[in-house]
Write an enzyme that holds these catalytic residues in place. Structure first.
Site, PDB file in Angstrom:
ATOM      1  N   GLU A   1       0.831  -1.209   0.000  1.00 19.06           N
ATOM      2  CA  GLU A   1       0.000   0.000   0.000  1.00 19.06           C
ATOM      3  C   GLU A   1       0.866   1.259   0.000  1.00 19.06           C
ATOM      4  OE1 GLU A   1      -0.409   2.272   2.546  1.00 19.06           O
ATOM      5  OE2 GLU A   1       0.576   1.306   4.233  1.00 19.06           O
TER       6      GLU A   1
ATOM      7  N   HIS B   1      -0.280  -3.066  -7.009  1.00 16.09           N
ATOM      8  CA  HIS B   1      -0.058  -3.262  -5.579  1.00 16.09           C
ATOM      9  C   HIS B   1      -1.326  -3.706  -4.871  1.00 16.09           C
ATOM     10  CE1 HIS B   1      -2.022   0.327  -3.613  1.00 16.09           C
ATOM     11  NE2 HIS B   1      -2.024   0.744  -4.865  1.00 16.09           N
ATOM     12  N   CYS B   2      -1.123  -4.249  -3.667  1.00 16.08           N
ATOM     13  CA  CYS B   2      -2.222  -4.531  -2.750  1.00 16.08           C
ATOM     14  C   CYS B   2      -1.862  -3.869  -1.430  1.00 16.08           C
ATOM     15  CB  CYS B   2      -2.488  -6.023  -2.631  1.00 16.08           C
ATOM     16  SG  CYS B   2      -1.043  -7.041  -2.206  1.00 16.08           S
ATOM     17  N   THR B   3      -2.118  -4.497  -0.297  1.00 15.75           N
ATOM     18  CA  THR B   3      -1.783  -3.881   0.985  1.00 15.75           C
ATOM     19  C   THR B   3      -0.354  -4.204   1.406  1.00 15.75           C
ATOM     20  OG1 THR B   3      -4.052  -3.704   1.782  1.00 15.75           O
ATOM     21  CG2 THR B   3      -2.339  -3.841   3.453  1.00 15.75           C
TER      22      THR B   3
ATOM     23  N   THR C   1      -0.441  -9.172  -5.088  1.00 18.67           N
ATOM     24  CA  THR C   1       0.629  -8.597  -5.912  1.00 18.67           C
ATOM     25  C   THR C   1       1.637  -9.663  -6.311  1.00 18.67           C
ATOM     26  OG1 THR C   1       0.377  -6.403  -4.935  1.00 18.67           O
ATOM     27  CG2 THR C   1       2.529  -6.933  -5.878  1.00 18.67           C
TER      28      THR C   1
END
Length: 277
Positions: free
Chosen positions: A64, A170-172, A178
């Site tokens: 993130e 992206h993710c977290t 990802t």
């Protein structure tokens, strides 16, 4: 309960911000020198099976971006990032929004959805969860990402085929959703499987240590379960490749049938994002 079952993909603790300003990076730096960067990495420099190399400065994977600083945004602006594929769900994006400076925001692509983490409902008291239980649950979860994120992965590849780069996805935590996206992308570019797995496992080096005094649900976990949730394991990505390898035509057949990457699209991706030598 949702916060519990989303622990691995949503709450894994990425590398935190430092108090110092970004430092000058080498000509080609795998990990970007950002104050608030979370597992933010360049996919350039990897050699392909045919001897070419992934171009630097075009393809980025990350966790993130909520903690990016003004200096970080200025750094990313100099990189010229044009497109961001944000794989986070509706709640994640609302809780930790990415605040791009006015007038300098890239095109951001995301979907409104609720992350399906049903396979991480482990039995019993979280304080008694073991490393092996978490690994088993995560290994079962990973192949499901292929189905849940097929649409978002297809859209990422469409942006790449259109040349809307540099692109960051992206993710977290930048390791699960990802990680699968990066594995699919590097496969499409012809990077050997061993190298892809090495890139996947790099997240273990760029995640921050567990806090000395964890709070919330982290405090309820056994230390070994917390460490396992916060990292990656080769068995997770192997479970993804086990699915794609079983597809008619193997993983390349999977890329064609499920992600729309037939021979012409693969050739175009490699022309755009590989260089000789």
């Amino acid at each position: 309960m949702r916060a519990v079952i989303a622990l691995a993909l949503v709450l894994a603790i990425p590398t935190g911000a430092s108090s110092s300003a970004p430092v000058a990076a080498p000509a080609h730096s795998r990990v970007l020198p950002l104050q608030g960067g979370h597992n933010f990495r360049d996919l350039g420099g990897y050699r392909t099976a045919d001897g070419r190399t992934v171009k630097w400065g075009l393809l980025y994977r990350s966790g993130e971006m909520h903690d990016l600083t003004r200096a970080d945004y200025a750094y990313l602006q100099k990189l010229g990032i044009r497109t961001v594929c944000d794989f986070r769900d509706t709640r994640e994006r609302a809780t930790e929004p990415t605040l791009w400076p006015a007038g300098h925001s890239p095109k951001v692509l995301s979907d409104d959805y609720a992350l399906d983490m049903s396979s991480l409902r482990l039995p019993g008291d979280p304080a008694g969860w073991t490393h092996d239980q978490v690994v088993t649950a995560m290994t079962a979860t990973y192949p499901k990402l292929l189905d849940q994120f097929r649409g978002q992965y297809r859209r990422m590849f469409a942006e790449l085929l259109a040349g809307d780069v540099p692109l960051a996805f992206h993710c977290t935590a930048g390791k699960d959703r990802t990680g699968v996206a990066a594995a699919l992308l590097l496969t499409a570019l012809g990077v050997p499987r061993a190298t892809i797995i090495d890139d996947y496992l790099l997240s273990n080096q760029h995640m921050a240590p567990m806090p000395a005094h964890p709070t919330g649900f982290w405090a309820k976990l056994s230390p070994e379960a917390a460490r396992t949730f916060a990292g990656v394991d080769r068995r997770y990505i192997d479970a993804v490749f086990a699915v794609t390898d079983r597809h008619p035509g193997g993983t390349m057949g999977y890329l064609k049938d499920e992600l729309g990457l037939g021979a012409p699209e693969i050739a175009k991706l490699r022309t755009l994002y590989l260089t000789k030598g």
